[in-house]
Design an enzyme around this catalytic site. Sequence first.
Site, PDB file in Angstrom:
ATOM      1  N   HIS A  51      74.727 -17.877   9.047  1.00  0.00           N
ATOM      2  CA  HIS A  51      74.702 -16.633   8.237  1.00  0.00           C
ATOM      3  C   HIS A  51      73.253 -16.185   8.116  1.00  0.00           C
ATOM      4  O   HIS A  51      72.471 -16.786   7.370  1.00  0.00           O
ATOM      5  CB  HIS A  51      75.302 -16.871   6.852  1.00  0.00           C
ATOM      6  CG  HIS A  51      75.409 -15.618   6.032  1.00  0.00           C
ATOM      7  ND1 HIS A  51      76.561 -15.278   5.349  1.00  0.00           N
ATOM      8  CD2 HIS A  51      74.524 -14.614   5.777  1.00  0.00           C
ATOM      9  CE1 HIS A  51      76.383 -14.129   4.719  1.00  0.00           C
ATOM     10  NE2 HIS A  51      75.152 -13.704   4.958  1.00  0.00           N
ATOM     11  N   HIS A  53      70.407 -12.632   8.178  1.00  0.00           N
ATOM     12  CA  HIS A  53      70.067 -11.201   8.262  1.00  0.00           C
ATOM     13  C   HIS A  53      68.711 -11.063   8.944  1.00  0.00           C
ATOM     14  O   HIS A  53      67.720 -11.616   8.453  1.00  0.00           O
ATOM     15  CB  HIS A  53      69.992 -10.581   6.861  1.00  0.00           C
ATOM     16  CG  HIS A  53      71.284 -10.684   6.112  1.00  0.00           C
ATOM     17  ND1 HIS A  53      72.257  -9.706   6.161  1.00  0.00           N
ATOM     18  CD2 HIS A  53      71.781 -11.671   5.323  1.00  0.00           C
ATOM     19  CE1 HIS A  53      73.284 -10.082   5.419  1.00  0.00           C
ATOM     20  NE2 HIS A  53      73.029 -11.271   4.903  1.00  0.00           N
ATOM     21  N   LEU A  54      68.671 -10.316  10.046  1.00  0.00           N
ATOM     22  CA  LEU A  54      67.412 -10.125  10.775  1.00  0.00           C
ATOM     23  C   LEU A  54      66.853  -8.717  10.634  1.00  0.00           C
ATOM     24  O   LEU A  54      65.732  -8.464  11.049  1.00  0.00           O
ATOM     25  CB  LEU A  54      67.613 -10.427  12.266  1.00  0.00           C
ATOM     26  CG  LEU A  54      67.821 -11.890  12.650  1.00  0.00           C
ATOM     27  CD1 LEU A  54      67.998 -12.004  14.161  1.00  0.00           C
ATOM     28  CD2 LEU A  54      66.650 -12.751  12.184  1.00  0.00           C
ATOM     29  N   ARG A  55      67.660  -7.785  10.098  1.00  0.00           N
ATOM     30  CA  ARG A  55      67.240  -6.365  10.040  1.00  0.00           C
ATOM     31  C   ARG A  55      67.009  -5.842  11.460  1.00  0.00           C
ATOM     32  O   ARG A  55      67.444  -6.441  12.434  1.00  0.00           O
ATOM     33  CB  ARG A  55      66.010  -6.172   9.151  1.00  0.00           C
ATOM     34  CG  ARG A  55      66.045  -6.916   7.822  1.00  0.00           C
ATOM     35  CD  ARG A  55      67.268  -6.623   6.989  1.00  0.00           C
ATOM     36  NE  ARG A  55      67.169  -7.223   5.644  1.00  0.00           N
ATOM     37  CZ  ARG A  55      68.215  -7.511   4.881  1.00  0.00           C
ATOM     38  NH1 ARG A  55      69.449  -7.311   5.308  1.00  0.00           N
ATOM     39  NH2 ARG A  55      68.048  -8.010   3.671  1.00  0.00           N
ATOM     40  N   ASN A  74      74.918  -5.764   8.594  1.00  0.00           N
ATOM     41  CA  ASN A  74      74.737  -4.738   7.562  1.00  0.00           C
ATOM     42  C   ASN A  74      73.429  -3.965   7.739  1.00  0.00           C
ATOM     43  O   ASN A  74      72.584  -3.917   6.849  1.00  0.00           O
ATOM     44  CB  ASN A  74      74.841  -5.347   6.153  1.00  0.00           C
ATOM     45  CG  ASN A  74      73.812  -6.430   5.879  1.00  0.00           C
ATOM     46  OD1 ASN A  74      73.349  -7.098   6.804  1.00  0.00           O
ATOM     47  ND2 ASN A  74      73.453  -6.602   4.625  1.00  0.00           N
ATOM     48  N   LYS A 115      82.727  -9.057   9.926  1.00  0.00           N
ATOM     49  CA  LYS A 115      82.315  -9.275   8.533  1.00  0.00           C
ATOM     50  C   LYS A 115      82.971  -8.269   7.597  1.00  0.00           C
ATOM     51  O   LYS A 115      82.897  -7.056   7.812  1.00  0.00           O
ATOM     52  CB  LYS A 115      80.777  -9.143   8.441  1.00  0.00           C
ATOM     53  CG  LYS A 115      80.203  -9.336   7.039  1.00  0.00           C
ATOM     54  CD  LYS A 115      80.305 -10.771   6.581  1.00  0.00           C
ATOM     55  CE  LYS A 115      79.849 -10.974   5.146  1.00  0.00           C
ATOM     56  NZ  LYS A 115      78.392 -11.070   5.005  1.00  0.00           N
ATOM     57  N   HIS A 149      82.466 -11.662   2.607  1.00  0.00           N
ATOM     58  CA  HIS A 149      81.650 -11.621   1.392  1.00  0.00           C
ATOM     59  C   HIS A 149      82.639 -11.663   0.232  1.00  0.00           C
ATOM     60  O   HIS A 149      83.290 -10.670  -0.069  1.00  0.00           O
ATOM     61  CB  HIS A 149      80.774 -10.371   1.330  1.00  0.00           C
ATOM     62  CG  HIS A 149      79.856 -10.374   0.150  1.00  0.00           C
ATOM     63  ND1 HIS A 149      78.496 -10.560   0.244  1.00  0.00           N
ATOM     64  CD2 HIS A 149      80.122 -10.271  -1.183  1.00  0.00           C
ATOM     65  CE1 HIS A 149      77.957 -10.562  -0.967  1.00  0.00           C
ATOM     66  NE2 HIS A 149      78.923 -10.395  -1.853  1.00  0.00           N
ATOM     67  N   HIS A 190      78.476 -17.908   1.907  1.00  0.00           N
ATOM     68  CA  HIS A 190      77.594 -18.206   0.770  1.00  0.00           C
ATOM     69  C   HIS A 190      78.393 -18.491  -0.503  1.00  0.00           C
ATOM     70  O   HIS A 190      78.283 -17.765  -1.489  1.00  0.00           O
ATOM     71  CB  HIS A 190      76.562 -17.106   0.538  1.00  0.00           C
ATOM     72  CG  HIS A 190      77.037 -15.680   0.692  1.00  0.00           C
ATOM     73  ND1 HIS A 190      78.157 -15.191   0.079  1.00  0.00           N
ATOM     74  CD2 HIS A 190      76.530 -14.651   1.407  1.00  0.00           C
ATOM     75  CE1 HIS A 190      78.309 -13.924   0.392  1.00  0.00           C
ATOM     76  NE2 HIS A 190      77.346 -13.575   1.206  1.00  0.00           N
ATOM     77  N   LEU A 204      72.837 -12.059  -3.820  1.00  0.00           N
ATOM     78  CA  LEU A 204      74.270 -11.931  -4.099  1.00  0.00           C
ATOM     79  C   LEU A 204      75.060 -12.791  -3.131  1.00  0.00           C
ATOM     80  O   LEU A 204      74.724 -12.805  -1.940  1.00  0.00           O
ATOM     81  CB  LEU A 204      74.696 -10.464  -3.981  1.00  0.00           C
ATOM     82  CG  LEU A 204      74.154  -9.577  -5.109  1.00  0.00           C
ATOM     83  CD1 LEU A 204      74.394  -8.109  -4.812  1.00  0.00           C
ATOM     84  CD2 LEU A 204      74.789  -9.975  -6.447  1.00  0.00           C
ATOM     85  N   ASP A 219      71.801 -17.319   4.766  1.00  0.00           N
ATOM     86  CA  ASP A 219      71.794 -15.983   4.156  1.00  0.00           C
ATOM     87  C   ASP A 219      70.366 -15.501   3.953  1.00  0.00           C
ATOM     88  O   ASP A 219      70.093 -14.728   3.020  1.00  0.00           O
ATOM     89  CB  ASP A 219      72.589 -15.961   2.844  1.00  0.00           C
ATOM     90  CG  ASP A 219      72.890 -14.539   2.385  1.00  0.00           C
ATOM     91  OD1 ASP A 219      72.817 -13.610   3.206  1.00  0.00           O
ATOM     92  OD2 ASP A 219      73.195 -14.360   1.188  1.00  0.00           O
ATOM     93  N   HIS A 248      63.588  -8.701   2.269  1.00  0.00           N
ATOM     94  CA  HIS A 248      63.309  -7.378   1.693  1.00  0.00           C
ATOM     95  C   HIS A 248      61.810  -7.338   1.409  1.00  0.00           C
ATOM     96  O   HIS A 248      61.243  -8.341   0.964  1.00  0.00           O
ATOM     97  CB  HIS A 248      64.059  -7.179   0.368  1.00  0.00           C
ATOM     98  CG  HIS A 248      65.545  -7.085   0.503  1.00  0.00           C
ATOM     99  ND1 HIS A 248      66.201  -5.906   0.765  1.00  0.00           N
ATOM    100  CD2 HIS A 248      66.508  -8.029   0.419  1.00  0.00           C
ATOM    101  CE1 HIS A 248      67.506  -6.112   0.823  1.00  0.00           C
ATOM    102  NE2 HIS A 248      67.725  -7.404   0.620  1.00  0.00           N
ATOM    103  N   ALA A 281      68.735  -7.312  -3.707  1.00  0.00           N
ATOM    104  CA  ALA A 281      69.296  -8.660  -3.650  1.00  0.00           C
ATOM    105  C   ALA A 281      69.021  -9.264  -2.281  1.00  0.00           C
ATOM    106  O   ALA A 281      69.275  -8.634  -1.259  1.00  0.00           O
ATOM    107  CB  ALA A 281      70.799  -8.601  -3.895  1.00  0.00           C
TER     108      ALA A 281
HETATM  109  C1  NCD Z   1      72.077  -9.642   1.729  1.00  0.00           C
HETATM  110  C2  NCD Z   1      71.147  -8.601   2.350  1.00  0.00           C
HETATM  111  O1  NCD Z   1      70.086  -8.344   1.780  1.00  0.00           O
HETATM  112  O2  NCD Z   1      71.461  -8.081   3.425  1.00  0.00           O
HETATM  113  N1  NCD Z   1      71.681  -9.872   0.372  1.00  0.00           N
HETATM  114  C3  NCD Z   1      71.989 -10.941  -0.396  1.00  0.00           C
HETATM  115  O3  NCD Z   1      71.650 -10.939  -1.582  1.00  0.00           O
HETATM  116  N2  NCD Z   1      72.621 -11.985   0.086  1.00  0.00           N
HETATM  117  C4  NCD Z   1      73.482  -9.179   1.842  1.00  0.00           C
HETATM  118  C5  NCD Z   1      74.510 -10.247   1.548  1.00  0.00           C
HETATM  119  O4  NCD Z   1      74.687 -11.188   2.306  1.00  0.00           O
HETATM  120  O5  NCD Z   1      75.181 -10.142   0.502  1.00  0.00           O
HETATM  121 ZN    ZN Z   2      74.302 -12.315   3.751  1.00  0.00          ZN
END
Ligand code: NCD
Ligand code: ZN
Length: 351
Positions: free
Chosen positions: A17, A19-21, A45, A103, A140, A178, A223, A251, A255, A267
């Site tokens: 899990h 996030h790489l943006r 996302n 997802k 999620h 998560h 989150l 996860d 940011h 988050a």
């Molecule tokens: C994640 C994100 O910033 O993309 N944020 C988080 O708090 N976990 C999104 C997600 O997995 O809920």
């Molecule tokens: Zn996530």
Amino acid sequence: MTDPHPKLALLRPDDWHLHLRDGASLATIVRHTARVFARAIIMPNLQPPVTTVAAAAGYSERIRAALPAASPFVPLMTLYLTDNTPPSEIERVHASGFVHAVKYYPAGATTNSDSGVTALERVYPALEAMERLGVVLSLHGEVTDPGVDMFDRERVFVDTLLSRIGRDFPGLRVVLEHVTTREAVAYVREADAPIAATITPQHLLWSRNALFVGGLRPHHYCLPILKREAHRQALVEAATSGHPRFFLGTDSAPHARHAKENACGCAGCFSAPAALEMYAEVFEDAGALDRLEGFASRHGADFYRLPRNTDHVTLERKPWTVPDQYPFGADALVPLRAGETMRWRVADAAR
Ligand code: NCD
Ligand code: ZN
């Protein structure tokens, strides 16, 4: 004489899990994960979200182009389920060979979830196709009803939507992402269905008290939100139990510093720079270092029906200090454990 820096070799882990943006900062972000992990499930996302196999192919190419030269890291792509995802797109996922999950974000549940699912019934045709074809549903697991207490949203999701999904699609392969509560752990452990769960380092390390130590701590805000201590203990028990339904998913969700340290902070915890090292602390404190390899390197691959990795990483019990921040375009990224000393380091991570 005992070794001052004991070592622990593990099959190379994967992150189930992540996030790489996208865009210019991709290279700054992905290198932290590619240093240690062989593969990662890449969450979709983005803005706009990755809703088609064609879009996932383009995103995968951009990730590969951002990797350090000759890096063997493999992004495992996902699609973002919307109310309008047609079963034909699920057929394309199944045929693609490189999209490994779809997802489900309840609309409004988290960062960039506005295009998510507004009502479970709307995605029944897509879920039916996923069950039939064996495509993994990544969930999620939080309800979005503003009348439900923030700290109860996962538990209520398990009692309502997840139970309905389990009843109506008993063969659907599900990863509850998560997990943060003892109720989610119990459901995953006991369900008579092909379900598993990822667990983050922050939910293993901290209870919700960590959000308020001496003041508001935005870098611990993610989150689903951190829960009370009894839930953390249930997560540690599940992760370190050796049960194959629980595996590593950081996860890690970067940011910019200004977006976290803000009157309306985003988050997400950026855990990638010290992720495996944090899990090692948790397993060591639980007296379960011998079970870290299953959690980090075997259970996830087995659930996703992918081959286990064959090379190794070595963790060394040798302190190092996590940088205060990393560059992020004109801004900065603050990692989890910024400025703190880690007990374990990944020794042979020259990838
Ligand atoms: C994640 C994100 O910033 O993309 N944020 C988080 O708090 N976990 C999104 C997600 O997995 O809920
Ligand atoms: Zn996530």
